[in-house]
Design an enzyme around this catalytic site. Structure first.
Site, short mmCIF file in Angstrom:
data_model
loop_
_atom_site.label_atom_id
_atom_site.label_comp_id
_atom_site.label_asym_id
_atom_site.label_seq_id
_atom_site.Cartn_x
_atom_site.Cartn_y
_atom_site.Cartn_z
N HIS A 1 -91.81 5.17 -17.01
CA HIS A 1 -91.87 3.80 -17.52
C HIS A 1 -92.33 2.90 -16.38
O HIS A 1 -91.64 2.77 -15.38
CB HIS A 1 -90.49 3.37 -18.02
CG HIS A 1 -90.49 2.03 -18.67
ND1 HIS A 1 -89.68 1.01 -18.26
CD2 HIS A 1 -91.22 1.55 -19.69
CE1 HIS A 1 -89.92 -0.04 -19.02
NE2 HIS A 1 -90.84 0.26 -19.89
N ASP B 1 -88.54 -4.06 -19.19
CA ASP B 1 -88.42 -4.57 -20.56
C ASP B 1 -87.44 -5.74 -20.63
O ASP B 1 -86.34 -5.66 -20.09
CB ASP B 1 -87.93 -3.46 -21.49
CG ASP B 1 -88.96 -2.35 -21.64
OD1 ASP B 1 -90.16 -2.62 -21.44
OD2 ASP B 1 -88.56 -1.21 -21.93
N HIS C 1 -89.59 -6.29 -28.14
CA HIS C 1 -89.18 -6.54 -26.75
C HIS C 1 -90.43 -6.93 -25.98
O HIS C 1 -91.55 -6.75 -26.47
CB HIS C 1 -88.51 -5.31 -26.12
CG HIS C 1 -89.44 -4.17 -25.79
ND1 HIS C 1 -89.92 -3.30 -26.74
CD2 HIS C 1 -90.00 -3.78 -24.62
CE1 HIS C 1 -90.72 -2.41 -26.18
NE2 HIS C 1 -90.80 -2.68 -24.88
N HIS D 1 -92.56 -5.96 -22.77
CA HIS D 1 -92.78 -5.04 -21.66
C HIS D 1 -93.64 -5.79 -20.64
O HIS D 1 -94.74 -6.23 -20.95
CB HIS D 1 -93.48 -3.77 -22.14
CG HIS D 1 -93.87 -2.82 -21.06
ND1 HIS D 1 -93.16 -1.68 -20.77
CD2 HIS D 1 -94.90 -2.85 -20.16
CE1 HIS D 1 -93.75 -1.04 -19.76
NE2 HIS D 1 -94.81 -1.74 -19.37
ZN LIG Z 1 -91.40 -1.10 -21.55
#
Ligand SMILES: [Zn+2]
Length: 310
Positions: free
Chosen positions: A206, A210, A285, A287
């Site tokens: 990742h 987030d 969300h 990112h």
């Molecule tokens: Zn993310």
């Protein structure tokens, strides 16, 4: 962290013990090693943030150099850096990065100043990089985002081409100044660097941070820059990319609505979009990603840096 030129020795008061001859020579030798490097009577020193560097971290270097210097350039981990002179700290500063693949070790920061009459002065500093301990997480998304169907191929290729051209469009000058502000007022989850297993298959690390926001939450530019991309992409969903100059980009994904257009200049904190859950996203969300010279860096660390205001 203060090292090199300004490093000082803790010396015990001489009256408390009688130094042996060897001790005396050792002390002289140590003092010679640690004596401040001087160029025309002025000290050099270097500091960096964060103090403990790990792979995947952005880094802010501050260098104090002889006053006569008119420009300061540097090199760290194979990347050329151009330093800016701050009037508030009377120091030179530059942003750099330690990419995720960097092994723990000590790396040289080389700085080279140009003075009047093209005179040059240079210093080397040893910068320690430790190994980051990034966590693991398992994610379930729609199968089409793990093994995209054939009909998605054209959309993926178009997205790759748009990203490629955006990634190469960076201003030669720094467009950012001062602190980087969080793009949304919300708690964060899904930290940078965690290994992600999508639907049982390890796919990637990742490479962003987030922010837990519902659809329609205002998303702000973390710093001033230029909008180099504002369009829908296959995995990223509606995506905004900002160029902050010299290879520093910030990326905002899964948006529901754009508030800026490609080519537009934005100020720090300016509304650029509304959040959403478009693209490869389990739920709405934001990112937020930071890219520097082709590598993703930890956004949390960038938000924690304290660059000089001017
Ligand atoms: Zn993310």
């Amino acid at each position: 962290m203060l090292i090199g030129a300004d490093q000082s020795l803790a010396v015990q008061p001489m009256s408390r013990y009688r130094p042996k001859l060897e001790t005396f020579f050792l002390a002289v030798a140590l003092l010679a090693i640690c004596a401040p490097a001087q160029v025309q009577g002025q000290k050099w020193s270097a500091q960096w943030e964060p103090v403990k560097l790990v792979n995947g971290s952005p880094v802010l270097f501050r260098v104090t150099a002889p006053k006569q210097l008119t420009a300061l350039a540097g090199n760290f981990l194979g990347q050329d850096l151009s330093f800016r002179l701050s009037q508030s700290c009377h120091c030179w500063y530059a942003l750099a990065g330690v990419n995720l693949a960097t092994k723990p070790g000590r790396y040289t920061l080389r700085v080279e100043g140009t003075g009047p009459y093209e005179k040059k002065a240079a210093m080397n500093y040893q910068v320690a990089v430790a190994a980051a301990h990034y966590p693991f997480s398992t994610i379930k998304v729609a199968p089409a985002f793990v093994e995209p169907p054939k009909e998605a191929q054209a959309a993926i290729e178009a997205a790759d081409a748009a990203k490629k051209s955006a990634f190469s469009a960076t201003d030669a000058n720094p467009l950012w100044s001062g602190r980087f502000i969080p793009p949304a007022e919300a708690e964060t989850s899904g930290v940078f660097g965690s290994a992600r297993i999508y639907n049982g298959k390890k796919k990637s690390q990742h490479t962003g941070l987030d922010f837990r926001v519902s659809t329609g939450t205002p998303v702000h530019a973390t710093n001033s820059g230029t909008v180099i991309l504002a369009r829908p992409l296959y995995f990223e969903g509606n995506c905004v990319m900002l160029d902050h100059g010299q290879g520093l980009l910030t990326i905002y994904m899964h948006l529901s609505e754009f508030k800026v257009k490609e080519g537009e200049k934005v100020a720090a904190g300016q509304l650029v979009a509304l959040s959403g859950g478009t693209g490869r996203s389990t739920a709405p969300h934001l990112h937020f990603a930071v890219r520097w010279r082709g590598e993703y860096l930890d956004p949390r660390t960038l938000l924690d840096l304290r660059p000089p205001e001017k």
